[in-house]
Design a protein around this motif. Structure first.
Motif, short mmCIF file in Angstrom:
data_model
loop_
_atom_site.label_atom_id
_atom_site.label_comp_id
_atom_site.label_asym_id
_atom_site.label_seq_id
_atom_site.Cartn_x
_atom_site.Cartn_y
_atom_site.Cartn_z
N PRO A 1 0.83 -1.21 0.00
CA PRO A 1 0.00 0.00 0.00
C PRO A 1 0.86 1.26 0.00
O PRO A 1 1.95 1.29 0.59
CB PRO A 1 -0.81 -0.13 1.30
N LEU A 2 0.39 2.29 -0.66
CA LEU A 2 1.13 3.55 -0.70
C LEU A 2 1.40 4.09 0.69
O LEU A 2 2.46 4.65 0.96
CB LEU A 2 0.36 4.57 -1.54
N SER A 3 0.43 3.91 1.59
CA SER A 3 0.62 4.40 2.95
C SER A 3 1.79 3.71 3.65
O SER A 3 2.52 4.34 4.42
CB SER A 3 -0.67 4.20 3.76
N THR A 4 1.99 2.43 3.36
CA THR A 4 3.11 1.69 3.95
C THR A 4 4.43 2.22 3.42
O THR A 4 5.37 2.48 4.19
CB THR A 4 2.97 0.19 3.65
N LEU A 5 4.53 2.37 2.11
CA LEU A 5 5.76 2.90 1.52
C LEU A 5 6.05 4.31 2.03
O LEU A 5 7.20 4.65 2.33
CB LEU A 5 5.64 2.92 -0.01
N ARG A 6 5.00 5.10 2.16
CA ARG A 6 5.19 6.49 2.60
C ARG A 6 5.73 6.54 4.03
O ARG A 6 6.62 7.34 4.34
CB ARG A 6 3.86 7.23 2.49
#
Length: 344
Positions: free
Chosen positions: A171-176
């Protein structure tokens, strides 16, 4: 390649209790622009159960020694950091890496639904739990590195590499959050180095068909400036033989999106595999020609000669077969060595 294997306990999808994660360090090519897997030795980890590893970039006049954060003699060096993201849509027929097949969980988690009792909802909750636990493990590892380092000066990074697995499934939130913890947070033990205007290279491995243009725009905003694209082949039949999910049309579409977002100066590489069952010398030649015709052209190509590993589907099907490179014109192990010798 030397692998360092550690056990990371986390809640995995379908009730798996833990994952054994193999870690590869990253080193530098001679032009000091692109990290590659270190094949000779692996450094001592900075903590007992790492989700990430750092390796020191050696100076031109020193030996390639292990990274050591608490050695004052290393203070002038810079480091390359590898972050492992284990998610994959499914396990490829040649793969013996430590990955977690998640199927279409990423697509399911991005969909909205009112029914909390159906199979998709349960899979969504399972993936969310697994991802939250794994993200927490990585963030804890970053803090542990900071505690181990114990210095006021931060650890200088010249390269960050997100590998897997397929990090584009995260998920983008994890990478961010991981990127923020690595070099944007005030509490981060790392700092980004800038040398004569050259930005730190931040790479993410991605498979064709696992991202869209919105994903690319978001990771560019986060700071990712290089993509490693898992092409493997330009032939649908060979991709199917390998157990890959994507098809050739996904490759071209992915490259077109990369160009749309990153422009003519797109910094991306592609992976290709030789020695695959059914791959002839003529078809491999055409594969290389096709790779050179890509636009924008990749800055780097990684060519891998297939090795049949125990425990894989190929290991079950071909593990006992004789190694006859030229039988029926099929291209198998040793082709890269012979190609190099023929060109010399």
């Amino acid at each position: 390649m030397d692998w360092m294997r550690y056990t990371l306990q986390c809640s995995l999808l379908f009730g798996l209790p833990l994952a054994t994660i193999p870690f590869s360090t990253v080193s530098w090519t001679k032009n000091q622009q692109r990290p590659k897997a270190l094949r000779v030795r692996a450094p001592t980890p900075v903590t007992d159960n790492p989700c990430l590893l750092a390796h020191q970039r050696p100076d031109d006049d020193c030996d390639d020694e292990d990274a050591n954060f608490d050695n004052d003699d290393d203070a002038t060096g810079s480091f390359c950091l590898y972050v492992h993201i284990p998610y994959c849509r499914r396990r490829c027929n040649y793969c013996d890496f430590a990955i977690v097949p998640i199927g279409s969980s990423k697509e399911i988690i991005e969909e909205e639904g009112d029914d909390d009792d159906n199979d998709d909802a349960r899979r969504r909750r399972g993936f969310e739990t697994m991802d939250a636990n794994y993200k927490t493990a990585i963030l804890n590892e970053i803090r542990a590195i900071g505690n181990f380092h114990g210095k006021k000066e931060k650890i200088p990074l010249k390269s960050i590499y997100f590998g897997g697995g397929t990090p584009s499934l995260a998920p983008l939130s994890t990478l961010r959050e991981i990127i923020h913890a690595l070099h944007k947070s005030r509490e981060s033990p790392f700092s980004i180095m800038e040398d004569e205007g050259e930005d730190c290279e931040i790479t993410i491995e991605m498979d064709p068909g696992t991202f869209d243009i919105h994903f690319l725009r978001d990771i560019k905003e986060m700071g990712f400036n290089r993509i490693s694209l898992g092409v493997q082949s330009f032939d649908d039949a060979l991709l199917s033989n390998m157990g890959r999910v994507h098809r050739v049309k996904d490759v071209y579409r992915s490259i077109a999106m990369i160009h749309d977002v990153f422009g003519d100066e797109s910094n991306y590489s592609i992976d290709l595999i030789s020695g695959v069952p059914g791959l002839t010398l003529a078809k491999w030649t055409e594969t290389l020609h096709e790779a050179t015709r890509l636009r924008p052209r990749p800055d780097h190509m990684s060519l891998y000669d297939l090795q049949v590993e125990q425990g894989t589907a190929f290991g079950k099907w071909y593990g006992d077969a004789e190694n006859d490179d030229d039988r029926d014109g099929i291209l198998s192990s040793g082709v890269l060595r012979r190609t190099k010798e023929g060109a010399a």
